[in-house]
Every structure is written in C-alpha cells, then in structure tokens.
Design an enzyme around this catalytic site. Structure first.
Site, PDB file in Angstrom:
ATOM      1  N   CYS A 126      37.194  39.485  39.596  1.00 59.74           N
ATOM      2  CA  CYS A 126      37.332  39.222  38.157  1.00 59.74           C
ATOM      3  C   CYS A 126      38.234  40.220  37.433  1.00 59.74           C
ATOM      4  O   CYS A 126      38.618  39.975  36.292  1.00 59.74           O
ATOM      5  CB  CYS A 126      35.951  39.182  37.501  1.00 59.74           C
ATOM      6  SG  CYS A 126      34.935  37.805  38.083  1.00 59.74           S
ATOM      7  N   HIS A 265      36.703  40.782  30.098  1.00 59.89           N
ATOM      8  CA  HIS A 265      36.320  39.761  31.067  1.00 59.89           C
ATOM      9  C   HIS A 265      35.092  39.042  30.548  1.00 59.89           C
ATOM     10  O   HIS A 265      34.126  39.668  30.096  1.00 59.89           O
ATOM     11  CB  HIS A 265      36.038  40.398  32.426  1.00 59.89           C
ATOM     12  CG  HIS A 265      35.336  39.486  33.365  1.00 59.89           C
ATOM     13  ND1 HIS A 265      35.798  38.220  33.652  1.00 59.89           N
ATOM     14  CD2 HIS A 265      34.175  39.634  34.077  1.00 59.89           C
ATOM     15  CE1 HIS A 265      34.976  37.634  34.492  1.00 59.89           C
ATOM     16  NE2 HIS A 265      33.982  38.465  34.762  1.00 59.89           N
ATOM     17  N   ASN A 295      32.237  31.824  32.773  1.00 60.76           N
ATOM     18  CA  ASN A 295      32.957  32.893  33.468  1.00 60.76           C
ATOM     19  C   ASN A 295      33.985  32.235  34.393  1.00 60.76           C
ATOM     20  O   ASN A 295      33.619  31.608  35.388  1.00 60.76           O
ATOM     21  CB  ASN A 295      31.954  33.737  34.259  1.00 60.76           C
ATOM     22  CG  ASN A 295      32.602  34.847  35.074  1.00 60.76           C
ATOM     23  OD1 ASN A 295      33.810  34.882  35.263  1.00 60.76           O
ATOM     24  ND2 ASN A 295      31.780  35.749  35.590  1.00 60.76           N
TER      25      ASN A 295
END
Length: 338
Positions: A126, A265, A295
């Site tokens: 990520c 993020h 996400n």
C-alpha cells in the site's frame, strides 16, 4: 593536492513537478450488504468498524493493467503530455496481471509508448505509489524527462469472501500522475521511504511464490488469499507514523503549520480518524475517499489526490503531504508544493 580535488561532482538536478492527475474506478458498486453476507456481517457492522459504505469491484474481463491504462490516459490528458513523450512508466501494484511480464509492460503496449520508455512494476504494497513517485522524481530530477506513475490494485481477486477482517475493507481501482520538469504548481519538494522488518508478517499473501508454492494443500488451506493482522497494523502505524513524519518535515525544513493538505493511504476510515487526531496538524485538511471506494491498496493515494485536485480542493501554493504505510512494513512520504 587538497582532499577536495578527490570529490566527484554530483549530477545536475532539475526541479520536478506533478503535472497532471487521473484515476479510474470500476463501474460495479459493491454494497456493504452484498459483500457482508458471505462473511456473516451487515452494513451497520461494516460501517461501524471501517467507515466504509461501498467499494468498486472490477468486471471479470478487467485486469489491473486495464484500470491502470484508464487512469494513465486521464493523467496524461490533464498534464498535456503524450505517451510518446514518456521516458518512464512505473506501475505500483501488489496484484499484477501475472507474475511475468510486468504489468507496466502491458500499460506501455496499450498506450503505444515508445521503446525508449522504461516500463517496470514496483511492489511496496500500500506504500507502493509513494515509492514509485519518489523513484520517478529522482530520475526526472537527473534529467530523465517525463514519467507516468500509476498505483493500481485489484484486491477483489485476492480476498476471501468469508473473511470479514479483509473482504469488507478492500476494493479495486487505479490512480496516476505525470511527473516532469517544473518549478511551478505541483513541485515535488521532498520524499522519504522506510521499511521496518518487525512488521514483515502483518500483511501478506502466504502462498503462490517461491517460499511457498502452489499445491492442493495451499489452495485447500486458503493460503492464496490476502491476510492481515489488523490490530498489529494499527499498533505499528500509531507508534511510528507521528515521529517519522516529524523527522521528515524537519529534514525538509517545513513546519506542521505549513501543511495545508494531507492525502493519506485510505486503509480504514476509523483508523484515519484516529490518525488525524494523533498527527495533530493545526491547519491541514485530511482528504479521504475510503467511505466510497474502500482500501484500494497502492491506488488509494493517487485516487484521492485526483479526487481532491479535480474538485478544486487543493489551494495553489499550499503544501500537500502524501503519507503511506503498507506491508513489509513500509512507510512512504512525499511533500508537494501545490
């Protein structure tokens, strides 16, 4: 002869900037009720635990490279740069089209990029987009021309429908930026990349590689699905991120009061609320898209950056802080003078 005569001059550097942004989200909207049913949870539980209302899932005939190309075309158009002008194509992904060739090679082919454009993938999970953007910035600063930096992930293919810890969090999407010479809006001021190996096993897909290959046993044991120790992730991020950011800003010569926007993020909506309090930036607006998209891995920061830019939410001249964390355990920071 003095010692100075033995020093080699470093390469000349060029100021670089983010010249354009773009993103792509698949058309299928996966609701909390639909995704929660196989995992035994409902909309109220998912919303309370994650702050996510829905996410996007790719169609069966879509691959990661297809999403990356759509985001790339929008970023190139926004920047006024053609694929023929590119010298780098970097795709940050941990869900590639296939082990070989690189997903970036598929992107280069679909964009009809020139053979002089280096195309490669980068996997920092990520944190991947910040790692790729820092890499592109450094090459472009050394005279490397225009770079296309893409974050793209398709976690719908890697999550276990029965695992409520992961399935409800993750979605599909891609975001992109074009980086090139520039001293005006969008100038990249500083980057920093880190990795803390004590968090190595917090985020993983255990099987399918050279450590643990593919077998009937690994399939039966569901070891090809994404797995995450959510509590462990929260603990390492909360314990390290505030101090790491303070060090990064000190090195960049920027105060917390100078930061106007934070694009983090989009790991979990509830976690982002806690982090906003932990980080305590007095003037900064934290931009989020997690409620609508979930996400999206390495795509979450460029998707959110594009969303904010196209909405006119980023004030020209305001400093934008990109902050990422991901498997490895990685952290990545980029500071942009928008």
């Amino acid at each position: 002869m003095s010692d100075d005569s033995h020093r080699q001059a470093g390469p000349s550097t060029t100021a670089t900037a983010v010249l354009g942004t773009g993103s792509y989200l698949p058309s299928y909207v996966m609701s909390n009720d639909e995704i929660g049913a196989p995992a035994g949870v409902d909309d109220a539980w998912i919303t309370r635990k994650t702050g996510i209302r829905e996410r996007r899932f790719a169609k069966n005939d879509e691959a990661t490279s297809d999403m990356a190309v759509m985001a790339a075309r929008r970023a190139l158009e926004d920047a006024g740069v053609s694929a023929a002008q590119l010298s780098q194509i970097i795709v940050a992904t941990s869900t590639p089209d296939s082990p070989q060739p690189a997903t970036a090679a598929h992107v280069a082919h679909q964009l009809d990029a020139p053979p002089t454009a280096a195309a490669f993938d980068l996997n920092a999970v990520c944190s991947g987009f910040t790692y790729a953007l820092a890499t592109a910035h450094r090459v472009a600063a050394a005279g490397g021309g225009y770079a296309l930096v893409i974050g793209a992930d398709m976690y719908s293919r890697y999550t276990d429908p029965a695992d409520r810890r992961t399935r409800v969090l993750l979605g599909d999407g891609a975001g992109a930026v074009v980086v090139g010479p520039g001293r005006g809006p969008g100038r990249v001021l500083a980057t920093r990349l880190l990795n803390f190996s004590e968090g190595l096993d917090l985020v993983k897909v255990p099987a399918g590689g050279t450590r643990l290959g593919t077998s009937h046993a690994t399939v039966d044991d569901r070891l090809h699905y994404f797995a995450m120790d959510g509590r462990g992730v929260v603990d390492i991020v909360r314990s390290k991120l505030p101090g790491l950011l303070s060090d990064f800003l000190d090195e960049a010569g920027v105060s917390r009061e100078d930061i106007a926007h934070i694009v983090p993020h989009q790991g979990n909506g509830m976690m982002l609320r806690t982090l906003e309090q932990d980080l305590a930036f007095p003037r900064a607006r934290m931009h989020t898209t997690v409620a609508g998209y979930g996400n999206t891995g390495a795509a979450s920061i460029p998707i959110t950056l594009d969303d904010a830019a196209r909405a006119g939410a980023l004030r020209e001249g305001g400093k934008v802080l990109l902050t990422a964390f991901g498997g490895g355990f990685t952290f990545g920071f980029v500071l942009i003078d928008w």
